[in-house]
Design an enzyme around this catalytic site. Structure first.
Site, PDB file in Angstrom:
ATOM      1  N   GLY A   1       0.833  -1.194   0.000  1.00  0.00           N
ATOM      2  CA  GLY A   1       0.000   0.000   0.000  1.00  0.00           C
ATOM      3  C   GLY A   1       0.863   1.237   0.000  1.00  0.00           C
ATOM      4  O   GLY A   1       1.002   1.942  -0.996  1.00  0.00           O
ATOM      5  N   ARG A   2       1.515   1.495   1.147  1.00  0.00           N
ATOM      6  CA  ARG A   2       2.373   2.659   1.313  1.00  0.00           C
ATOM      7  C   ARG A   2       3.432   2.755   0.217  1.00  0.00           C
ATOM      8  O   ARG A   2       3.690   3.833  -0.312  1.00  0.00           O
ATOM      9  CB  ARG A   2       3.048   2.583   2.688  1.00  0.00           C
ATOM     10  CG  ARG A   2       3.892   3.791   3.056  1.00  0.00           C
ATOM     11  CD  ARG A   2       4.758   3.477   4.276  1.00  0.00           C
ATOM     12  NE  ARG A   2       4.028   2.871   5.354  1.00  0.00           N
ATOM     13  CZ  ARG A   2       3.477   3.526   6.371  1.00  0.00           C
ATOM     14  NH1 ARG A   2       3.598   4.828   6.451  1.00  0.00           N
ATOM     15  NH2 ARG A   2       2.820   2.883   7.322  1.00  0.00           N
TER      16      ARG A   2
ATOM     17  N   ARG B   1      -0.510  12.055  10.732  1.00  0.00           N
ATOM     18  CA  ARG B   1       0.626  11.182  11.017  1.00  0.00           C
ATOM     19  C   ARG B   1       1.659  11.804  11.971  1.00  0.00           C
ATOM     20  O   ARG B   1       2.159  11.112  12.866  1.00  0.00           O
ATOM     21  CB  ARG B   1       1.307  10.730   9.729  1.00  0.00           C
ATOM     22  CG  ARG B   1       0.426   9.872   8.835  1.00  0.00           C
ATOM     23  CD  ARG B   1       1.194   9.256   7.673  1.00  0.00           C
ATOM     24  NE  ARG B   1       2.081   8.194   8.146  1.00  0.00           N
ATOM     25  CZ  ARG B   1       3.384   8.307   8.267  1.00  0.00           C
ATOM     26  NH1 ARG B   1       3.993   9.456   7.944  1.00  0.00           N
ATOM     27  NH2 ARG B   1       4.105   7.304   8.726  1.00  0.00           N
TER      28      ARG B   1
ATOM     29  N   TYR C   1       1.788   9.433  15.070  1.00  0.00           N
ATOM     30  CA  TYR C   1       2.908   8.495  15.041  1.00  0.00           C
ATOM     31  C   TYR C   1       4.263   9.152  15.291  1.00  0.00           C
ATOM     32  O   TYR C   1       5.288   8.483  15.169  1.00  0.00           O
ATOM     33  CB  TYR C   1       2.986   7.809  13.668  1.00  0.00           C
ATOM     34  CG  TYR C   1       1.790   7.022  13.251  1.00  0.00           C
ATOM     35  CD1 TYR C   1       1.277   5.994  14.039  1.00  0.00           C
ATOM     36  CD2 TYR C   1       1.164   7.275  12.036  1.00  0.00           C
ATOM     37  CE1 TYR C   1       0.177   5.255  13.637  1.00  0.00           C
ATOM     38  CE2 TYR C   1       0.063   6.537  11.613  1.00  0.00           C
ATOM     39  CZ  TYR C   1      -0.423   5.533  12.421  1.00  0.00           C
ATOM     40  OH  TYR C   1      -1.505   4.798  12.017  1.00  0.00           O
TER      41      TYR C   1
ATOM     42  N   CYS D   1      -7.295  24.034  16.918  1.00  0.00           N
ATOM     43  CA  CYS D   1      -7.162  24.451  18.320  1.00  0.00           C
ATOM     44  C   CYS D   1      -6.672  23.292  19.188  1.00  0.00           C
ATOM     45  O   CYS D   1      -7.381  22.786  20.063  1.00  0.00           O
ATOM     46  CB  CYS D   1      -8.503  24.985  18.816  1.00  0.00           C
ATOM     47  SG  CYS D   1      -8.386  25.876  20.366  1.00  0.00           S
TER      48      CYS D   1
ATOM     49  N   TYR E   1      -1.845   7.138   3.865  1.00  0.00           N
ATOM     50  CA  TYR E   1      -2.310   7.388   5.242  1.00  0.00           C
ATOM     51  C   TYR E   1      -2.333   8.877   5.551  1.00  0.00           C
ATOM     52  O   TYR E   1      -1.936   9.322   6.619  1.00  0.00           O
ATOM     53  CB  TYR E   1      -1.448   6.615   6.247  1.00  0.00           C
ATOM     54  CG  TYR E   1      -1.434   5.141   5.947  1.00  0.00           C
ATOM     55  CD1 TYR E   1      -2.558   4.365   6.163  1.00  0.00           C
ATOM     56  CD2 TYR E   1      -0.315   4.531   5.389  1.00  0.00           C
ATOM     57  CE1 TYR E   1      -2.575   3.017   5.849  1.00  0.00           C
ATOM     58  CE2 TYR E   1      -0.318   3.185   5.069  1.00  0.00           C
ATOM     59  CZ  TYR E   1      -1.443   2.425   5.304  1.00  0.00           C
ATOM     60  OH  TYR E   1      -1.457   1.102   4.981  1.00  0.00           O
TER      61      TYR E   1
END
Length: 454
Positions: free
Chosen positions: A302-303, A339, A343, A370, A399
């Site tokens: 995928g990535r 991300r 992560y 905010c 992602y």
């Protein structure tokens, strides 16, 4: 201590940036500086920003197709099928491009399955994974006639058998096993060790496979595993594939049929300065372990197909100096790209138009949401941007848009597909009416006051 931005160095004013002044960006050659400006293939990124506004995701169609072709080359002469892991990016135009190129697709929900069918993937090239398939989803998959379901637990196996019997349709399944391999990746995307929710313990797999083979409504055709995402080192693959091969041999030794092996996700990508993953080495491991075992190979990258095929364009709103820090406030935010805060992920951030001679300073690149956690980069050394300038957040094809939200009532960023010298909006920015179209106010609430009244 500040962290250097490795992607950019200055050049002479007005001159094309020489190759030795600008190291290859993630996504090169499809994203590269030419004539002192950042391009997506043959399209200047400022043209995209002008046409679609910012923030906006920009994808190179050719970069995706080139990445798919690299897998085909690495797995040449093997009976291998590449099934794109759709959870990385579900944009319909990208899906159509991959379906047309002959790939299969790995889905993890009935919604993804429907999008895959709409994009042109034949049902026979759709694999349905995931730990929590509902009875309704299992039924929809059987009705659609997909290739197979990857079954992840004894309870799910029973559910598939029940739904298949109710529909009078034999369910083709792969048993997803957990090889108990810890890969060197972020803990939230490591899926192959026994402490995760994924797969069936290797020691339980033979009995469960035999149970499935004895059921008239189930046809087990192989095994699957997936040890995680963004894996650079090849050694965990070798360990996991070796354990899967041993299981294949053991099942066949019991007289059970095994015709397919699903090896899970592909290799990682370069976000920063990681060693460039060796796809040829990955292919060599697959060939060494499975080349003589007479099984069809499936992989689910995928990535590595879409990650470096996309960028997030954002415009600087303000530059704020406070508390001894410099904050570059941009119009993209954590709702567009979660991300970094989810992560602690690194994305290179570079100017679309470099300013030669601009001082390099440590900055935090932050959005308007905010939340203190709303940042795209912290303590990043880069030429200090100015209000109104465009920045490109690299490696935003996977992602990113697919995990975006409308937090703070911010509309989802549009997506643009580049193909050579042309580009098109393939998902537009929604209006406020569209964002609230699913809402309803019960009739027992007082009506809203006329606009302008207080």
């Amino acid at each position: 201590m500040s962290t250097p931005n490795t992607a950019l160095r200055a050049a002479e004013p007005g001159a094309p940036l020489p190759a030795d002044a600008v190291p290859a960006l993630p996504g090169a050659p499809h994203f590269a500086y030419r004539g002192g400006r950042l391009m997506a293939d043959e399209v200047p990124l400022e043209d995209v920003a002008e046409a679609a506004g910012t923030p906006v995701f920009v994808y190179s169609r050719q970069a995706v197709l080139d990445a798919a072709e690299a897998y085909r080359t690495a797995l040449a002469e093997l009976p291998a099928t590449i099934c794109y892991a759709m959870k990385a990016n579900g944009n319909g135009a990208l899906l159509r491009s991959l379906a047309t190129a002959g790939l299969g697709v790995d889905v993890v929900s009935a919604g993804e399955m429907k999008l895959a069918l709409r994009a042109g993937f034949p049902a026979s090239r759709i694999v349905f994974s995931g730990v929590g398939k509902t009875a309704a989803e299992i039924g929809e998959a059987l009705d659609a006639g997909i290739a197979h379901l990857n079954v992840e637990s004894e309870a799910e196996l029973e559910a598939v058998a029940q739904v298949a019997a109710q529909r009078g349709k034999v369910a083709h399944i792969l048993l997803r096993v957990n090889p108990d391999v810890a890969a060197a990746t972020h803990e939230k995307i490591a899926t192959g060790h026994k402490a995760t929710k994924f797969g069936i313990a290797l020691e339980h797999a033979p009995a469960l496979y035999a149970r499935a083979a004895a059921d008239p409504w189930l046809e087990p055709i192989g095994i699957a595993a997936h040890i995680g995402s963004q894996i650079i080192d090849m050694s965990p693959y070798r360990t996991a594939f070796g354990r899967m091969a041993e299981l294949v041999d053991a099942l066949r030794g019991q007289g059970l049929t095994v015709t397919q092996v699903d090896l899970g996700g592909g290799i990682g990508i370069r976000y920063r300065d990681e060693p460039l993953p060796d796809l040829a080495a990955y292919g060599a491991i697959v060939r060494e372990i499975f080349g003589h075992r007479d099984v069809e190979i499936l992989i689910e990258p995928g990535r590595s197909l879409v990650g470096n095929a996309g960028v997030l364009l954002t415009r600087v709103i303000y530059v704020k100096k406070s508390g001894g820090k410099t904050f570059v406030v941009v119009d993209a935010a954590m709702n567009d790209l979660i991300r970094p805060t989810l992560y602690d992920a690194w994305h290179e951030i570079v100017p679309v138009h470099p300013a030669p001679g601009a001082p390099v300073v440590p900055v935090d690149v932050v959005g308007p949401v905010c939340e203190t956690g709303d940042y795209l980069a912290r303590n990043r050394e880069m030429p200090e941007p100015v209000a109104g300038s465009l920045l490109a957040v690299m490696s935003a094809g996977a992602y990113a848009a697919v995990m975006a939200s409308s937090y703070n009532a911010r509309p989802l960023a549009p997506e643009v597909l580049v193909d050579g010298g042309r580009h098109a909006v393939v998902r537009r920015r929604p209006t406020m009416d569209e964002m609230t179209a699913l809402e309803a106010v019960p009739d027992w609430l007082a009506p809203a006051p006329p606009q302008g009244d207080r």
